[in-house]
Design a protein around this motif. Sequence first.
Motif, PDB file in Angstrom:
ATOM      1  N   GLY A  31       0.767  -1.237   0.000  1.00 50.15           N
ATOM      2  CA  GLY A  31       0.000   0.000   0.000  1.00 50.15           C
ATOM      3  C   GLY A  31       0.798   1.288   0.000  1.00 50.15           C
ATOM      4  N   ILE A  32       2.129   1.215   0.062  1.00 46.40           N
ATOM      5  CA  ILE A  32       2.923   2.448   0.147  1.00 46.40           C
ATOM      6  C   ILE A  32       2.764   3.285  -1.108  1.00 46.40           C
ATOM      7  CG2 ILE A  32       5.234   3.420   0.383  1.00 46.40           C
ATOM      8  CD1 ILE A  32       6.018   0.880   1.916  1.00 46.40           C
ATOM      9  N   VAL A  33       3.028   2.663  -2.275  1.00 45.30           N
ATOM     10  CA  VAL A  33       2.967   3.411  -3.534  1.00 45.30           C
ATOM     11  C   VAL A  33       1.558   3.933  -3.789  1.00 45.30           C
ATOM     12  CG1 VAL A  33       3.273   3.249  -6.031  1.00 45.30           C
ATOM     13  CG2 VAL A  33       4.897   2.112  -4.513  1.00 45.30           C
ATOM     14  N   ALA A  34       0.571   3.107  -3.537  1.00 45.80           N
ATOM     15  CA  ALA A  34      -0.820   3.514  -3.771  1.00 45.80           C
ATOM     16  C   ALA A  34      -1.199   4.685  -2.875  1.00 45.80           C
ATOM     17  CB  ALA A  34      -1.760   2.330  -3.513  1.00 45.80           C
ATOM     18  N   THR A  35      -0.779   4.629  -1.620  1.00 44.47           N
ATOM     19  CA  THR A  35      -1.129   5.693  -0.676  1.00 44.47           C
ATOM     20  C   THR A  35      -0.459   7.010  -1.044  1.00 44.47           C
ATOM     21  OG1 THR A  35      -1.403   4.079   1.115  1.00 44.47           O
ATOM     22  CG2 THR A  35      -1.081   6.378   1.751  1.00 44.47           C
ATOM     23  N   VAL A  36       0.837   6.950  -1.396  1.00 45.94           N
ATOM     24  CA  VAL A  36       1.554   8.178  -1.758  1.00 45.94           C
ATOM     25  C   VAL A  36       0.987   8.761  -3.054  1.00 45.94           C
ATOM     26  CG1 VAL A  36       3.782   9.148  -2.424  1.00 45.94           C
ATOM     27  CG2 VAL A  36       3.657   7.470  -0.568  1.00 45.94           C
ATOM     28  N   SER A  37       0.709   7.904  -4.024  1.00 47.03           N
ATOM     29  CA  SER A  37       0.145   8.374  -5.293  1.00 47.03           C
ATOM     30  C   SER A  37      -1.221   9.027  -5.081  1.00 47.03           C
ATOM     31  CB  SER A  37       0.022   7.211  -6.275  1.00 47.03           C
ATOM     32  OG  SER A  37       1.279   6.641  -6.552  1.00 47.03           O
ATOM     33  N   LYS A  38      -2.040   8.381  -4.263  1.00 46.77           N
ATOM     34  CA  LYS A  38      -3.364   8.932  -3.984  1.00 46.77           C
ATOM     35  C   LYS A  38      -3.248  10.278  -3.272  1.00 46.77           C
ATOM     36  CE  LYS A  38      -7.731   7.874  -1.630  1.00 46.77           C
ATOM     37  NZ  LYS A  38      -8.465   6.875  -0.800  1.00 46.77           N
ATOM     38  N   PHE A  39      -2.328  10.372  -2.339  1.00 45.89           N
ATOM     39  CA  PHE A  39      -2.117  11.632  -1.620  1.00 45.89           C
ATOM     40  C   PHE A  39      -1.756  12.756  -2.587  1.00 45.89           C
ATOM     41  CE2 PHE A  39       0.841  14.693   0.162  1.00 45.89           C
ATOM     42  CZ  PHE A  39       0.162  15.164   1.270  1.00 45.89           C
ATOM     43  N   TYR A  53      12.618   0.865  -4.943  1.00 43.37           N
ATOM     44  CA  TYR A  53      13.455  -0.313  -4.701  1.00 43.37           C
ATOM     45  C   TYR A  53      13.121  -0.879  -3.334  1.00 43.37           C
ATOM     46  CZ  TYR A  53      17.512  -3.036  -3.246  1.00 43.37           C
ATOM     47  OH  TYR A  53      18.332  -4.027  -2.757  1.00 43.37           O
ATOM     48  N   THR A  54      13.040  -2.194  -3.242  1.00 39.55           N
ATOM     49  CA  THR A  54      12.860  -2.849  -1.951  1.00 39.55           C
ATOM     50  C   THR A  54      14.012  -3.802  -1.694  1.00 39.55           C
ATOM     51  OG1 THR A  54      11.396  -4.203  -0.586  1.00 39.55           O
ATOM     52  CG2 THR A  54      11.417  -4.689  -2.947  1.00 39.55           C
ATOM     53  N   MET A  55      14.550  -3.766  -0.479  1.00 38.35           N
ATOM     54  CA  MET A  55      15.614  -4.695  -0.118  1.00 38.35           C
ATOM     55  C   MET A  55      15.086  -6.122   0.004  1.00 38.35           C
ATOM     56  SD  MET A  55      17.927  -2.645   2.672  1.00 38.35           S
ATOM     57  CE  MET A  55      19.127  -1.427   2.129  1.00 38.35           C
ATOM     58  N   ASP A  56      13.851  -6.235   0.495  1.00 37.74           N
ATOM     59  CA  ASP A  56      13.212  -7.535   0.668  1.00 37.74           C
ATOM     60  C   ASP A  56      11.733  -7.283   0.915  1.00 37.74           C
ATOM     61  OD1 ASP A  56      12.225 -10.003   1.408  1.00 37.74           O
ATOM     62  OD2 ASP A  56      13.886 -10.489   2.741  1.00 37.74           O
ATOM     63  N   PRO A  57      10.839  -7.779   0.035  1.00 41.15           N
ATOM     64  CA  PRO A  57       9.399  -7.533   0.215  1.00 41.15           C
ATOM     65  C   PRO A  57       8.863  -8.040   1.551  1.00 41.15           C
ATOM     66  CG  PRO A  57       9.850  -8.408  -1.970  1.00 41.15           C
ATOM     67  CD  PRO A  57      11.116  -8.535  -1.187  1.00 41.15           C
ATOM     68  N   GLU A  58       9.556  -9.012   2.148  1.00 36.57           N
ATOM     69  CA  GLU A  58       9.117  -9.560   3.436  1.00 36.57           C
ATOM     70  C   GLU A  58       9.990  -9.000   4.552  1.00 36.57           C
ATOM     71  OE1 GLU A  58       6.471 -11.419   3.780  1.00 36.57           O
ATOM     72  OE2 GLU A  58       6.097 -11.569   1.616  1.00 36.57           O
ATOM     73  N   GLY A  59       9.620  -7.814   5.031  1.00 33.47           N
ATOM     74  CA  GLY A  59      10.321  -7.246   6.181  1.00 33.47           C
ATOM     75  C   GLY A  59      11.541  -6.413   5.876  1.00 33.47           C
ATOM     76  N   GLY A  60      11.806  -6.144   4.604  1.00 32.71           N
ATOM     77  CA  GLY A  60      12.949  -5.314   4.245  1.00 32.71           C
ATOM     78  C   GLY A  60      12.594  -3.834   4.233  1.00 32.71           C
ATOM     79  N   MET A  61      13.541  -3.026   3.779  1.00 32.06           N
ATOM     80  CA  MET A  61      13.312  -1.588   3.657  1.00 32.06           C
ATOM     81  C   MET A  61      12.887  -1.252   2.232  1.00 32.06           C
ATOM     82  SD  MET A  61      13.699   0.042   6.502  1.00 32.06           S
ATOM     83  CE  MET A  61      13.929   1.748   5.945  1.00 32.06           C
ATOM     84  N   PHE A  62      12.040  -0.243   2.123  1.00 32.95           N
ATOM     85  CA  PHE A  62      11.511   0.205   0.839  1.00 32.95           C
ATOM     86  C   PHE A  62      11.972   1.642   0.612  1.00 32.95           C
ATOM     87  CE2 PHE A  62       8.208   2.366  -1.654  1.00 32.95           C
ATOM     88  CZ  PHE A  62       8.127   1.531  -2.754  1.00 32.95           C
ATOM     89  N   PHE A  63      12.363   1.945  -0.627  1.00 37.69           N
ATOM     90  CA  PHE A  63      12.857   3.269  -0.979  1.00 37.69           C
ATOM     91  C   PHE A  63      12.139   3.750  -2.236  1.00 37.69           C
ATOM     92  CE2 PHE A  63      16.122   0.694   0.956  1.00 37.69           C
ATOM     93  CZ  PHE A  63      16.636   1.504   1.956  1.00 37.69           C
ATOM     94  N   ILE A  64      11.776   5.018  -2.252  1.00 38.06           N
ATOM     95  CA  ILE A  64      11.120   5.560  -3.443  1.00 38.06           C
ATOM     96  C   ILE A  64      11.501   7.028  -3.630  1.00 38.06           C
ATOM     97  CG2 ILE A  64       9.001   6.190  -2.180  1.00 38.06           C
ATOM     98  CD1 ILE A  64       7.459   5.388  -4.773  1.00 38.06           C
ATOM     99  N   ARG A  65      11.700   7.392  -4.880  1.00 40.87           N
ATOM    100  CA  ARG A  65      11.951   8.779  -5.269  1.00 40.87           C
ATOM    101  C   ARG A  65      10.905   9.166  -6.293  1.00 40.87           C
ATOM    102  NH1 ARG A  65      14.363  11.706  -9.484  1.00 40.87           N
ATOM    103  NH2 ARG A  65      15.564  13.559  -8.840  1.00 40.87           N
ATOM    104  N   ILE A  66      10.172  10.240  -6.012  1.00 46.33           N
ATOM    105  CA  ILE A  66       9.100  10.696  -6.895  1.00 46.33           C
ATOM    106  C   ILE A  66       9.342  12.154  -7.273  1.00 46.33           C
ATOM    107  CG2 ILE A  66       6.626  11.218  -7.064  1.00 46.33           C
ATOM    108  CD1 ILE A  66       6.121   8.901  -5.130  1.00 46.33           C
ATOM    109  N   GLU A  67       9.223  12.445  -8.558  1.00 46.92           N
ATOM    110  CA  GLU A  67       9.190  13.835  -9.013  1.00 46.92           C
ATOM    111  C   GLU A  67       7.762  14.159  -9.408  1.00 46.92           C
ATOM    112  OE1 GLU A  67      11.951  15.209 -11.874  1.00 46.92           O
ATOM    113  OE2 GLU A  67      13.705  14.336 -10.870  1.00 46.92           O
ATOM    114  N   PHE A  68       7.284  15.312  -8.968  1.00 46.48           N
ATOM    115  CA  PHE A  68       5.916  15.702  -9.309  1.00 46.48           C
ATOM    116  C   PHE A  68       5.834  17.196  -9.559  1.00 46.48           C
ATOM    117  CE2 PHE A  68       6.204  15.958  -4.671  1.00 46.48           C
ATOM    118  CZ  PHE A  68       5.600  17.174  -4.379  1.00 46.48           C
TER     119      PHE A  68
END
Length: 299
Positions: A31-39, A53-68
């Motif tokens: 839900g991270i991408v969906a929530t940020v996009s909706k916001f 990028y995600t280090m591991d979908p199961e309990g890893g860290m998630f990173f995102i860069r968005i230009e808007f």
Amino acid sequence: MKPLTPNLNKWSDKTSEHRARMLISCPDQPGIVATVSKFLHQHEANIVQSDQYTMDPEGGMFFIRIEFDLPNLESKLESLEKDFANVADEFQMNWRISLAHKKQKLAIFVSKEDHCLLELLWQWQAGDLYADIEMVVSNHSDMRELVESFGIPYYHIPVTADKKAEAEAKHLEVTAGKVDTIILARYMQIISPKFLQFFKNRMINIHHSFLPAFVGGKPYTQAFNRGVKIIGATAHYVTEELDGGPIIEQDVQRVSHRDSVHELKRIGRHIERIVLARAVSWHVEDRILVHENKTVVFN
């Protein structure tokens, strides 16, 4: 002589006054991408680029860069950040929003080697480096005339073993609150922890080896003595651990037993200047996220 000025025409689209960058790191979950996009959609922003990028979908860290893009961005930024804080709390985000048109202010520290400094000055003058070079600081006076020909202030602050603390106090005086980032362009001095605390993840060094090999001094001599077949250079954020900070960029070139230490240095200078320039460019364009002692670079 008329001072040289940067050509910034090529940045007109990428650095529109309506464009912003959002950088986020958080524990991965649905839900991270969906929530940020909706916001952003709800706040009438249009996403023009997104990298994740995600280090591991199961309990890893998630990173995102968005230009808007968002019309009248500066007047809306405060309320945008305030509203997004609620989203950030829900997902345990470390985040920031920056204005694309706002140029970072840089200080370049150098000693006697000029090749990395020159590459940054040339890229800045050509408009390839979107930043303001506010000053060059050196423990030698050799490059004053060169730097001042670009219309950039030059501070000669000698450093000796018995007056290192005094020199760093002067460094802090000329940089604190006046620059965003310090670039060590072959500045052959160790930075104290006290000074580093003012520029955490905002000081970039170029080390003339492919780290973690050959840390410390005379890496080309170390490489020659080991008979290496590849030499390289590493740009990294500076930490208290000597040459041990988060790595931003590296590159290499093949060499042979026929290459002397002098030849290794000549080849290495070319690698160093390109690697450092890339790292600085990615930093000022908000393309780097630091997590512990690693980086995620969206280039």
